[in-house]
Design an enzyme around this catalytic site. Structure first.
Site, PDB file in Angstrom:
ATOM      1  N   ASP A 276      13.298  -0.511  81.750  1.00 21.06           N
ATOM      2  CA  ASP A 276      14.043   0.451  80.935  1.00 21.06           C
ATOM      3  C   ASP A 276      15.205  -0.273  80.276  1.00 21.06           C
ATOM      4  OD1 ASP A 276      16.101   0.124  82.741  1.00 21.06           O
ATOM      5  OD2 ASP A 276      15.721   1.971  83.800  1.00 21.06           O
TER       6      ASP A 276
ATOM      7  N   PRO B 264       9.212  -1.327  86.382  1.00 20.48           N
ATOM      8  CA  PRO B 264       9.529  -0.562  85.166  1.00 20.48           C
ATOM      9  C   PRO B 264      10.650  -1.231  84.379  1.00 20.48           C
ATOM     10  CG  PRO B 264       9.712   0.813  87.156  1.00 20.48           C
ATOM     11  CD  PRO B 264       9.559  -0.604  87.603  1.00 20.48           C
TER      12      PRO B 264
ATOM     13  N   GLN C 155      13.598  -5.055  91.163  1.00 22.98           N
ATOM     14  CA  GLN C 155      13.954  -4.244  90.000  1.00 22.98           C
ATOM     15  C   GLN C 155      15.054  -3.263  90.355  1.00 22.98           C
ATOM     16  OE1 GLN C 155      13.529  -0.847  89.488  1.00 22.98           O
ATOM     17  NE2 GLN C 155      13.471  -0.620  87.293  1.00 22.98           N
TER      18      GLN C 155
ATOM     19  N   LYS D  99       6.358   1.844  80.738  1.00 25.38           N
ATOM     20  CA  LYS D  99       7.535   2.134  81.555  1.00 25.38           C
ATOM     21  C   LYS D  99       7.288   3.311  82.490  1.00 25.38           C
ATOM     22  CE  LYS D  99      11.778   3.672  82.595  1.00 25.38           C
ATOM     23  NZ  LYS D  99      12.112   4.993  83.135  1.00 25.38           N
TER      24      LYS D  99
ATOM     25  N   ARG E 208       8.795  16.517  74.255  1.00 21.94           N
ATOM     26  CA  ARG E 208       8.023  16.140  75.442  1.00 21.94           C
ATOM     27  C   ARG E 208       7.150  17.282  75.938  1.00 21.94           C
ATOM     28  NH1 ARG E 208      13.013  15.657  75.157  1.00 21.94           N
ATOM     29  NH2 ARG E 208      14.092  13.656  74.961  1.00 21.94           N
TER      30      ARG E 208
END
Length: 269
Positions: A220, A218, A258, A201, A161
């Site tokens: 996940d 989002p 969510q 996401k 990352r």
DNA sequence: CCGCAGGCCCCAC
DNA sequence: GTGGGGCCTGCG
């Protein structure tokens, strides 16, 4: 030390909902680092006690100015959400700093919460100036442009990352992030996805947890699992379809739905 | 010690 | 346009 009356608010659910990575707990007190603030906060019944920031910061950070009852009424048209709300009443969606939020979720790819916390802590220590509260050691999160040393980004154990963080630091400014607030949701999302390492996401996380897009949803692995279990049992369904369903089904406060469903999913782990 | 994780990119098809 | 492998690294 300041004190204020709060309604429809549960500090513990709000801080421990898994979307903030610089929160620590010592008994009744939470220590929270956000951008260049560090503060302590605790709740007893309907009172919030806090130190290190002012009342205005608290109201904004914990989104206490949102029309909570109206939000719950709207998302509560769904029975599963309604029962999650009953369990986790008072949970809010915190307004994080957009830059810190973006970097946090870039770190979240194929990671887990302890690892993300480690990354963010190391980045803060390495790049942020020292800030203290009551002898508590703390570090500000660096501003955009401040993550200006690739080697040190790698040293923060960010792995593959690191290149995304470095690129984001080059590409993103405070003004860019702020400008997103004024765009329609699809445009703001498209703009975020221009940043390498940001897909659906992570874009939705930044939009929901920091930029006030309460309709962002989002998806996940936890949400995927619980949506499939509750609404699409034994069906093949893609993330694309889940996203379309969720935004239509839950409406303009889908992000709150969510987060409540996410709490259900996590408790079942 | 080893599989895997809160996702994205890239490359087949 | 869709599906699956690979990626850094620490955690369990």
């Amino acid at each position: 030390m300041s004190k204020m009356l709060v309604k429809d608010f549960n500090l513990g659910y709000t801080l421990l909902c898994g979307q903030m990575f610089r929160v620590s707990r010592a008994g009744e007190w939470f220590t929270v680092a956000a951008r260049d603030h560090i503060f302590k906060v605790s709740q007893s019944s309907e009172y919030l006690e806090f130190e290190g920031v002012d009342k205005r910061f608290i109201v904004n950070y914990f989104a206490l100015d949102e029309p909570y009852a109206a939000i719950l009424e709207e998302i509560g048209r769904d029975g599963h959400v309604r029962s999650a709300v009953k369990k986790y009443y008072g949970m809010r969606i915190v307004r994080q700093d957009p830059w810190e939020c973006l970097i946090s979720f870039l770190c979240s790819s194929a990671a887990n919460i302890p690892k993300i916390k480690l990354n963010i802590e190391m980045l803060s220590k390495s790049f942020g100036r020292s800030i203290a509260l009551d002898g508590l050691e703390g570090y500000a999160f660096p501003r955009p442009g401040g993550l200006n040393h690739y080697g040190k980004i790698v040293q923060a154990k960010t792995g593959f990352r690191a290149k995304y963080l470095h690129a984001a630091n080059e590409l993103v400014s405070e003004a860019f992030l702020e400008s997103l607030r004024r765009l329609p949701y699809p445009d703001a999302k498209k703009a975020l996805k221009q940043i390498p390492g940001v897909g659906d996401k992570i874009a939705d996380c930044v939009l929901l947890f920091s930029l006030g897009f309460t309709g962002a949803f989002p998806i996940d692995t936890w949400i995927r699992k619980i949506l499939r279990g509750l609404y699409f049992e034994n069906q093949e369904i893609s993330d694309r379809e889940l996203l379309d369903f969720s935004q239509k089904h839950f409406g303009r406060y889908a992000g709150y739905a969510q987060q409540f469903l996410y709490m259900l999913a996590r408790e079942a782990m």
